[in-house]
Motif scaffolding. Structure first.
Motif, PDB file in Angstrom:
ATOM      1  N   GLN A   7       1.379   8.698  -6.513  1.00 48.33           N
ATOM      2  CA  GLN A   7       1.355  10.306  -5.951  1.00 48.33           C
ATOM      3  C   GLN A   7       2.709  10.768  -6.881  1.00 48.33           C
ATOM      4  O   GLN A   7       2.469  12.213  -7.480  1.00 48.33           O
ATOM      5  CB  GLN A   7       2.176  10.777  -4.575  1.00 48.33           C
ATOM      6  N   ALA A  53      -6.467   5.557  -3.121  1.00 46.65           N
ATOM      7  CA  ALA A  53      -5.185   3.916  -2.635  1.00 46.65           C
ATOM      8  C   ALA A  53      -4.924   3.720  -3.728  1.00 46.65           C
ATOM      9  O   ALA A  53      -4.024   2.887  -4.255  1.00 46.65           O
ATOM     10  CB  ALA A  53      -5.907   3.252  -1.045  1.00 46.65           C
ATOM     11  N   SER A 100       0.810   3.739  -2.751  1.00 45.55           N
ATOM     12  CA  SER A 100       0.532   4.970  -2.376  1.00 45.55           C
ATOM     13  C   SER A 100       1.939   6.182  -3.370  1.00 45.55           C
ATOM     14  O   SER A 100       1.564   7.298  -3.834  1.00 45.55           O
ATOM     15  CB  SER A 100       0.402   5.431  -0.848  1.00 45.55           C
ATOM     16  N   ARG A 137       0.877  -1.428  -0.205  1.00 48.39           N
ATOM     17  CA  ARG A 137       0.050  -0.027  -0.280  1.00 48.39           C
ATOM     18  C   ARG A 137       1.009   1.502  -0.122  1.00 48.39           C
ATOM     19  O   ARG A 137       0.437   2.700  -0.575  1.00 48.39           O
ATOM     20  CB  ARG A 137      -1.294   0.266   1.219  1.00 48.39           C
TER      21      ARG A 137
END
Ligand code: SF4
Length: 472
Positions: A409, A463, A405, A401
């Protein structure tokens, strides 16, 4: 873990494309008048994309025989249940479902069990569920027309269970559910014999389809209006053309990408051992070949990989990753991981975690190991407790995760071409896929975008997916 790669077929909105209608109903496909109105069928499917696509072919075959597809088991004269044995206690779940179907059976309905559990449990199904008329494993689908004819003639126990074949499942009509993305199986079965896997047993040996036949099907799909194709196989890149042209997998990708009307060519699942430089060269040569590779690793520990009989070491796997990273376009890489394989130590598991850091996957499908019938690993002592497996799975998913992420981004400000798959409930909101198979949700003032390819500027993320605005 779920990872925002791919969407569920059920969420798609059918724009009423004439192409889909023609394929789905078999109109224009020359259904003989004498078989029209044979009955109705309901087909329930579990499992992977291969199973989904097998069901599309089975449905096409039934339509060609004069059956009509219905939405509920209650309304059907023939209920087919396409099963998957990947899930734990798969057989138990299948028998419980068959029990529910029995409740619906007034004596008129015929019930068929297809797929991996059918192959695994075989004729025992007739003993445990005597209301079942047909049991057919995936490697016997080519015989379905004869098997169905036997059922239609009133035979009680009809079985297709051989799994040693060099033939593939060919159908005149395939009833596809997705109006834009079409699956095409190019290779069936598997010869790799991983210690934990039932596929070589349930789906039989590797056998590839004739390249000319694949390309003919693809051209027909393009004529129907499909713009995206996904080549399927348990080991899709192990494709070996049986025809005299001996087309390589990479050449098949290039030929497919050159078909007028085809904008995207995908393929899954790749086996690391057979992932060769010419595949990357093909992806570089034609951007219609999507920049996404699903390359299951299963473990980051060479010792465990050896126990799993995966045919590569960690270092060899990382060489394949370096090859994919050398592509001209940034290529998304996703993988499968099994935690808690018998004998996996904490040091082995730490190697899997460090592999995640090293590769920075764009998505990971992770599972706790559980033994499957008829597999070599099922006789190994299961040294890892359930509790420890759950702990390792949670750690792995948490790490992934965080990695995802960071990746998402880093994509803010970029621009993606998105195929628009559907309309969100919110006003002016749409969603679709990029070539690298990311789910992208975006806003647009345009009132009709379904099925189009649009440019989207990325301004945020969740997410699992990207958020953006339509560039007009
Ligand atoms: S490559 Fe291994 S895991 Fe994949 S289908 Fe074949 S045996 Fe199963």
């Amino acid at each position: 873990m779920g990872n925002g790669f791919d969407i569920r077929l059920e969420t798609l909105v059918n724009p009423g494309a004439p192409a889909l209608d023609a394929v789905a109903t078999g109109r224009g496909a020359g259904i003989p008048a004498d078989v029209a109105g044979r009955g109705t069928f309901f087909l329930e499917t579990f499992g992977c994309q291969m199973n989904e696509h097998d069901s599309e072919k089975v449905a096409g075959l039934l339509v060609a025989r004069g059956y009509q597809q219905v939405e509920t088991a209650e309304a059907a004269s023939l209920i087919l249940y396409n099963t998957c044995s990947i899930r734990e206690k798969a057989a138990q779940k299948v028998f419980s479902r068959l029990g529910e179907y029995r409740g619906l059976n007034t004596g008129e309905k015929k019930i068929a069990v297809l797929g991996c559990v059918a192959q695994q449990e075989g004729e025992d199904i007739f003993t445990r569920a005597p209301w079942v008329s047909l049991v057919c494993g995936s490697a016997s689908y080519r015989k379905l027309p004869q098997l169905l004819a036997q059922v239609e003639a009133g035979e009680q126990r009809v079985a297709g269970l051989d799994n040693d074949t060099d033939e593939t499942f060919e159908t005149e009509i395939t009833r596809r559910d997705n109006p834009w993305r079409a699956y095409i199986t190019i290779i069936e079965g598997c010869d790799k014999a991983c210690a934990y896997c039932v596929v070589p047993f349930t789906r039989g040996p590797e056998r590839s389809r004739d390249s000319a036949r694949i390309l003919q099907e693809l051209k027909q799909l393009a004529d129907f209006g499909y713009s995206e194709v996904q080549f399927l196989g348990q080991t899709v890149n192990s494709y070996l053309d049986p025809s005299p042209s001996k087309m390589k997998f990479s050449e098949l990708l290039i030929e497919a990408a050159a078909v007028p009307g085809i904008r995207r060519v995908r393929f899954t699942t790749s086996h690391p051992r057979d992932f060769s430089p010419d595949i990357i060269a093909a992806m570089d040569a034609d951007p219609a070949i999507c920049n996404h590779v699903h390359l299951p690793v299963q473990s980051g520990s060479t010792r465990v990989l050896r126990e799993m009989q995966r045919t590569y070491s960690r270092a060899e796997y990382l060489e394949k990753i370096a090859l994919i990273r050398s592509a001209k376009r940034r290529t998304a890489i996703t993988t499968d991981v099994i935690v808690g394989f018998p004998g996996e130590t904490t040091a082995d598991f730490d190697e899997t975690l460090s592999l995640l850091d090293e590769v920075t996957y764009d998505g990971v499908f992770s599972f706790k190991y559980s033994p499957r019938p008829n597999t070599p690993a099922s006789s190994l002592a299961d040294a890892v407790s359930e509790e420890e497996k759950s702990r390792r799975l949670a750690l792995l998913q948490e790490k992934q995760r965080a990695i995802q992420s960071g990746t998402l981004q880093s994509l803010l400000g970029e621009r993606f071409e998105v195929h628009v798959d559907g309309k969100s409930k919110k006003e002016n909101a749409w969603y679709g896929h990029s070539s690298c198979n990311r789910v992208v949700s975006f806003t647009s003032v345009n009132p009709q975008l379904l099925g189009e390819y649009v440019q989207v500027s990325i301004s945020g993320c969740t997410a699992n997916s990207l958020l953006g605005e339509h560039i007009l």
